[in-house]
Write an enzyme that holds these catalytic residues in place. Sequence first.
Site, PDB file in Angstrom:
ATOM      1  N   HIS A   1      -3.463  43.639  59.306  1.00 16.78           N
ATOM      2  CA  HIS A   1      -4.102  44.776  58.643  1.00 16.78           C
ATOM      3  C   HIS A   1      -3.022  45.575  57.919  1.00 16.78           C
ATOM      4  O   HIS A   1      -2.132  46.133  58.559  1.00 16.78           O
ATOM      5  CB  HIS A   1      -4.808  45.669  59.664  1.00 16.78           C
ATOM      6  CG  HIS A   1      -5.927  44.986  60.384  1.00 16.78           C
ATOM      7  ND1 HIS A   1      -7.201  44.887  59.865  1.00 16.78           N
ATOM      8  CD2 HIS A   1      -5.971  44.327  61.574  1.00 16.78           C
ATOM      9  CE1 HIS A   1      -7.975  44.210  60.704  1.00 16.78           C
ATOM     10  NE2 HIS A   1      -7.249  43.859  61.751  1.00 16.78           N
TER      11      HIS A   1
ATOM     12  N   ARG B   1      -3.898  48.027  55.514  1.00 18.36           N
ATOM     13  CA  ARG B   1      -4.429  49.386  55.303  1.00 18.36           C
ATOM     14  C   ARG B   1      -4.371  49.872  53.866  1.00 18.36           C
ATOM     15  O   ARG B   1      -4.569  51.070  53.634  1.00 18.36           O
ATOM     16  CB  ARG B   1      -3.657  50.406  56.170  1.00 18.36           C
ATOM     17  CG  ARG B   1      -3.430  50.026  57.625  1.00 18.36           C
ATOM     18  CD  ARG B   1      -4.718  49.821  58.353  1.00 18.36           C
ATOM     19  NE  ARG B   1      -4.514  49.765  59.803  1.00 18.36           N
ATOM     20  CZ  ARG B   1      -5.441  49.319  60.647  1.00 18.36           C
ATOM     21  NH1 ARG B   1      -6.613  48.883  60.196  1.00 18.36           N
ATOM     22  NH2 ARG B   1      -5.206  49.294  61.936  1.00 18.36           N
TER      23      ARG B   1
ATOM     24  N   ASN C   1     -10.580  45.105  55.647  1.00 19.64           N
ATOM     25  CA  ASN C   1     -11.101  46.441  55.995  1.00 19.64           C
ATOM     26  C   ASN C   1     -10.211  47.522  55.381  1.00 19.64           C
ATOM     27  O   ASN C   1      -9.580  48.321  56.078  1.00 19.64           O
ATOM     28  CB  ASN C   1     -11.267  46.608  57.508  1.00 19.64           C
ATOM     29  CG  ASN C   1      -9.995  46.390  58.297  1.00 19.64           C
ATOM     30  OD1 ASN C   1      -9.070  45.722  57.834  1.00 19.64           O
ATOM     31  ND2 ASN C   1      -9.937  46.964  59.484  1.00 19.64           N
TER      32      ASN C   1
ATOM     33  N   ASP D   1     -13.628  41.768  59.863  1.00 24.01           N
ATOM     34  CA  ASP D   1     -12.862  42.156  61.049  1.00 24.01           C
ATOM     35  C   ASP D   1     -12.795  43.667  61.222  1.00 24.01           C
ATOM     36  O   ASP D   1     -12.647  44.426  60.275  1.00 24.01           O
ATOM     37  CB  ASP D   1     -11.443  41.600  61.008  1.00 24.01           C
ATOM     38  CG  ASP D   1     -10.750  41.845  62.339  1.00 24.01           C
ATOM     39  OD1 ASP D   1     -11.245  41.337  63.352  1.00 24.01           O
ATOM     40  OD2 ASP D   1      -9.760  42.590  62.367  1.00 24.01           O
TER      41      ASP D   1
ATOM     42  N   ASN E   1      -8.962  46.374  70.431  1.00 25.68           N
ATOM     43  CA  ASN E   1     -10.291  45.807  70.432  1.00 25.68           C
ATOM     44  C   ASN E   1     -10.224  44.368  69.943  1.00 25.68           C
ATOM     45  O   ASN E   1      -9.835  44.155  68.807  1.00 25.68           O
ATOM     46  CB  ASN E   1     -11.192  46.641  69.504  1.00 25.68           C
ATOM     47  CG  ASN E   1     -12.656  46.281  69.668  1.00 25.68           C
ATOM     48  OD1 ASN E   1     -13.028  45.645  70.644  1.00 25.68           O
ATOM     49  ND2 ASN E   1     -13.472  46.688  68.719  1.00 25.68           N
TER      50      ASN E   1
ATOM     51  N   ASP F   1      -3.072  40.236  64.858  1.00 28.05           N
ATOM     52  CA  ASP F   1      -3.945  41.409  64.691  1.00 28.05           C
ATOM     53  C   ASP F   1      -3.102  42.681  64.519  1.00 28.05           C
ATOM     54  O   ASP F   1      -3.417  43.732  65.062  1.00 28.05           O
ATOM     55  CB  ASP F   1      -4.914  41.548  65.878  1.00 28.05           C
ATOM     56  CG  ASP F   1      -6.077  42.501  65.581  1.00 28.05           C
ATOM     57  OD1 ASP F   1      -6.194  42.992  64.440  1.00 28.05           O
ATOM     58  OD2 ASP F   1      -6.875  42.753  66.513  1.00 28.05           O
TER      59      ASP F   1
ATOM     60  N   HIS G   1      -1.231  52.259  63.158  1.00 31.77           N
ATOM     61  CA  HIS G   1      -1.873  53.584  63.064  1.00 31.77           C
ATOM     62  C   HIS G   1      -0.777  54.636  63.082  1.00 31.77           C
ATOM     63  O   HIS G   1       0.350  54.365  63.519  1.00 31.77           O
ATOM     64  CB  HIS G   1      -2.824  53.818  64.249  1.00 31.77           C
ATOM     65  CG  HIS G   1      -4.002  52.906  64.275  1.00 31.77           C
ATOM     66  ND1 HIS G   1      -5.024  52.976  63.355  1.00 31.77           N
ATOM     67  CD2 HIS G   1      -4.321  51.889  65.115  1.00 31.77           C
ATOM     68  CE1 HIS G   1      -5.926  52.049  63.625  1.00 31.77           C
ATOM     69  NE2 HIS G   1      -5.526  51.368  64.685  1.00 31.77           N
TER      70      HIS G   1
HETATM   71 ZN   LIG Z   1     -10.837  42.290  65.129  1.00 32.78          ZN
END
Ligand SMILES: [Zn+2]
Length: 427
Positions: free
Chosen positions: A60, A62, A92, A150, A277, A304, A308
């Site tokens: 990710h 972002r 995402n 995702d 998660n 994953d 953050h």
């Molecule tokens: Zn996921």
Amino acid sequence: MDYLLKNGHIYVNGEFFDGDILLQNGRISALGVDLSADNATVLDLQGKLVTPGLVDLHVHFRDPGQTAKETIATGSRAAARGGFTTVAAMPNVEPVPDNAARIKHMLDRNAQEAVVHVKQYSSITINRAAGDCVDFAAVKAAGAVAVSNDGNGIQSAKTMWEALLGCKAAGLPLAEHIEEDSLKYGGVMTAGKRAQELGLPGAPTVVETSQLGRDLALAKAAGAHYHACHISTADSIKMVRAAKADGVQVTAEATPHHLLLADSDIPDNQDTNFKMNPPLRSAADRDALVRALADGTIDIVATDHAPHTADEKAAGFCGAPNGITGSETCFAALYTDLVLTGKLPLTRLLDVLTSAPARIFELDCGHILPGGAADIAVFDLAHAETVCAADFASKGKNSPWVGRELRGNCYCTFVDGKLVYKQEEKA
Ligand SMILES: [Zn+2]
């Protein structure tokens, strides 16, 4: 610039070879012993491990939308610092890459701003919302490597069915974040003894398995490639194993944190660097994942990587967002806790981080081949180092491994023959 890497312990096609590797004009031009080359920068590796650049199918970045957490530039530097040379970015972000123009735009940005190869996922549905699927043929033609929503599971069986039929027709893998929202009961970790001890709301593991069972039935009927993201329970492994035996085109990934940590590791201070998660599961689930990675039921490791900000992660276990960073600690954490402990052969760890992810998404990477692209990682297996958040190239410092001493840090990384990361010499 050309590089001659001397005295490496080089992983080539499943075997180790002690010698030199020459990187010229972005390609691997020679493998051998006592190589020499004019005008090449020589690095004496003194027996360090040389591997194909690692491949991570789940990151990710972002960007665009949440660039306080990460950007394409910083996320790619974190990947390089972990030895990854090819990653696949989840969709995402805002706006969601859900059509051909946005996929092309993301791929242009990835090529411009990243120091490693960044493949791009499309979402499964328009704007990742409940409702219509994307135009799978169009996003495939634009260069999407797979599709995924995702961060959220597909709640409607009808949507999943239509998506699998569309992906089958377009020749795209569908990578599913498996989560049945109606069974979560507000849980922020796995229901059980540790949730009770901590006084935190728990969600049952059927959140994952009930949707996985549905999806495997649909994938079998559709004949589509279904990729199960970050599976986390022993029951999920049994279901994937049975589906594979039944001829379903299913592949599965596990994360370093689900392979190495359990809910019992969540500290009494409720450190949110243990909140992700799917949540951490039982020690029995964790051990089953390691065995399934060893026996091939789980095809690959993916991080994953989910950065953050510190402020967001300071919001307490119920309020903080899910996820931890993974790119920069993946190899060393798995090497230290699985290979050095004898639970997983080094060759298997290397395969699930290189050739296996390349194979399941049909990517042209993950191998050291004379004449092939010079995507290379070098790891120092001899020295231990304590993970320090200030050293991370990622903007995200949210890692449960901060403060842990790990063996097998990345020493340097090459992408297309270019040195994109080199470990700083510490005093
Ligand atoms: Zn996921």
